[in-house]
Scaffold this motif. Sequence first.
Motif, short mmCIF file in Angstrom:
data_model
loop_
_atom_site.label_atom_id
_atom_site.label_comp_id
_atom_site.label_asym_id
_atom_site.label_seq_id
_atom_site.Cartn_x
_atom_site.Cartn_y
_atom_site.Cartn_z
N ALA A 270 56.26 16.98 79.33
CA ALA A 270 55.46 17.55 78.24
C ALA A 270 54.34 18.40 78.81
O ALA A 270 53.90 18.23 79.95
CB ALA A 270 54.89 16.44 77.37
N ARG A 271 53.85 19.32 78.00
CA ARG A 271 52.72 20.17 78.36
C ARG A 271 51.52 19.82 77.48
O ARG A 271 51.67 19.27 76.39
CB ARG A 271 53.08 21.65 78.19
N GLY A 272 50.32 20.15 77.96
CA GLY A 272 49.13 19.83 77.19
C GLY A 272 47.97 20.77 77.44
O GLY A 272 47.93 21.47 78.46
N VAL A 273 47.05 20.78 76.51
CA VAL A 273 45.79 21.50 76.62
C VAL A 273 44.67 20.51 76.31
O VAL A 273 44.72 19.82 75.28
CB VAL A 273 45.71 22.69 75.64
N LEU A 274 43.70 20.42 77.20
CA LEU A 274 42.53 19.59 76.98
C LEU A 274 41.31 20.50 77.05
O LEU A 274 41.13 21.23 78.03
CB LEU A 274 42.43 18.49 78.03
N GLU A 275 40.49 20.46 76.00
CA GLU A 275 39.31 21.33 75.93
C GLU A 275 38.13 20.50 75.46
O GLU A 275 38.23 19.71 74.52
CB GLU A 275 39.57 22.48 74.96
N ALA A 276 36.98 20.66 76.15
CA ALA A 276 35.78 19.91 75.78
C ALA A 276 34.55 20.79 75.96
O ALA A 276 34.49 21.61 76.88
CB ALA A 276 35.65 18.65 76.63
N CYS A 277 33.57 20.59 75.07
CA CYS A 277 32.34 21.37 75.14
C CYS A 277 31.20 20.56 74.53
O CYS A 277 31.38 19.91 73.50
CB CYS A 277 32.50 22.70 74.39
N ARG A 278 30.03 20.60 75.19
CA ARG A 278 28.86 19.88 74.68
C ARG A 278 27.86 20.79 73.99
O ARG A 278 26.84 20.31 73.49
CB ARG A 278 28.17 19.15 75.84
N VAL A 279 28.12 22.09 73.95
CA VAL A 279 27.18 23.04 73.36
C VAL A 279 27.84 23.83 72.23
O VAL A 279 27.50 24.99 71.99
CB VAL A 279 26.59 24.00 74.43
N SER A 280 28.76 23.21 71.50
CA SER A 280 29.51 23.90 70.44
C SER A 280 28.71 23.87 69.14
O SER A 280 28.76 22.89 68.37
CB SER A 280 30.87 23.23 70.22
N VAL A 281 27.96 24.93 68.88
CA VAL A 281 27.18 25.01 67.64
C VAL A 281 28.13 24.94 66.44
O VAL A 281 29.17 25.60 66.41
CB VAL A 281 26.36 26.31 67.60
N GLY A 282 27.79 24.10 65.48
CA GLY A 282 28.62 23.94 64.29
C GLY A 282 29.65 22.84 64.41
O GLY A 282 30.37 22.55 63.45
N GLU A 283 29.74 22.21 65.59
CA GLU A 283 30.70 21.12 65.78
C GLU A 283 29.94 19.81 66.01
O GLU A 283 29.15 19.71 66.95
CB GLU A 283 31.60 21.39 67.00
#
Length: 383
Positions: free
Chosen positions: A257-270
Amino acid sequence: MLDALGVAVVGFGWMGRVHTQAYARVRHHYPQLALRPELVTVAEEVPGRAEEAAAQFGFASTTREWREVAADPRVRAVSVTAPNFLHREIGVAMAEAGKHLWIEKPVGLGADDARAVADAVAKAGVQGTVGFNYRNAPAVEAARELIASGEIGTVTHVRIRLFSDYAAHPEGALTWRYERERGGSGVLGDLASHGADLARFLLGDIASLTADTAVFLPERARPVGATAGHSRAVGGELGPVENEDYVSCLLRFASGARGVLEACRVSVGEQNNYGFEVHGTRGAVFWDFRRMNELGVSRGTVYQDQPVSTVYVGPGQGEFGAFQPGAANAMGYDDLKVIEAYRFLRSVAEGVPHGATLADAVRSAAVLDAMARSVESGAWVVL
């Protein structure tokens, strides 16, 4: 008569409070538990904070020196909720002193630290639980069972997201979280560690990956006093943010399987936009932490234009029945830590691990280290 288990909490910021509340609640939800946690002592170096914790929650004693906890014969189990750079030293010391360990992620500043704590726990013959709380959500456990059953066919790809705005304000204080020496990685250790654990929990081992990171707010003001959580600082001396605000990663699983992992601590509006989307050859399953007790499920034989149904988890799925009597009654974040406390205490009582272990922490940390190496080299890294 129930066996009393003397517990201590080392570090009393927000997470120390969450652990303490979980100890206080656990037998209300799990009356069959063979152990009764007793709050023996709390260790916190910030003046007055331990005393406030004792007054509110009933700890029998307080200290500003965590080494006193290791030497305290009343203490049989310890929650380690101190800053990341202290995890290895405290975790190893507590294990060597024969204390069972409930330690927050990431376990130290990298995989070497996590292995050191895991080795100490194994050598001492004590139990070790790690704070990967999102895997405890009944809906996540239900999704795992659904995937393993083959109901959505062979998994083809997954997307895991962890977006938050806790560090988005430009006046956010330059605390230890933003320093390499004390915080280690930034959003990698804080949020992507959960993503790596969820990826393995749902789909098995990761074979290789490639990653990219960025710092979007390069300077912050140093705080002038003690901080807790994500405090703001105005007028302090500016200093550099030394670890990443954002990471994106492509994953290849051992299954193919393939995957995408994305993380952010400065996402305005999230605000805590955490979740996953798992796609298979016959269907898909979706989970959003903000709707923690729901799953989106697509299954059948239609393939094209196949609908997605909302499924509410209920008693019989994960630990839901310990909290609510029927489906669609809400659970919350703190409930996940109560489940974690239960599995930790059950591990201690039975002498076998339940829930996330130090081995899981080592594997998550190895994924994060591989991401860091990929960023440096610009290449795929094999785990």
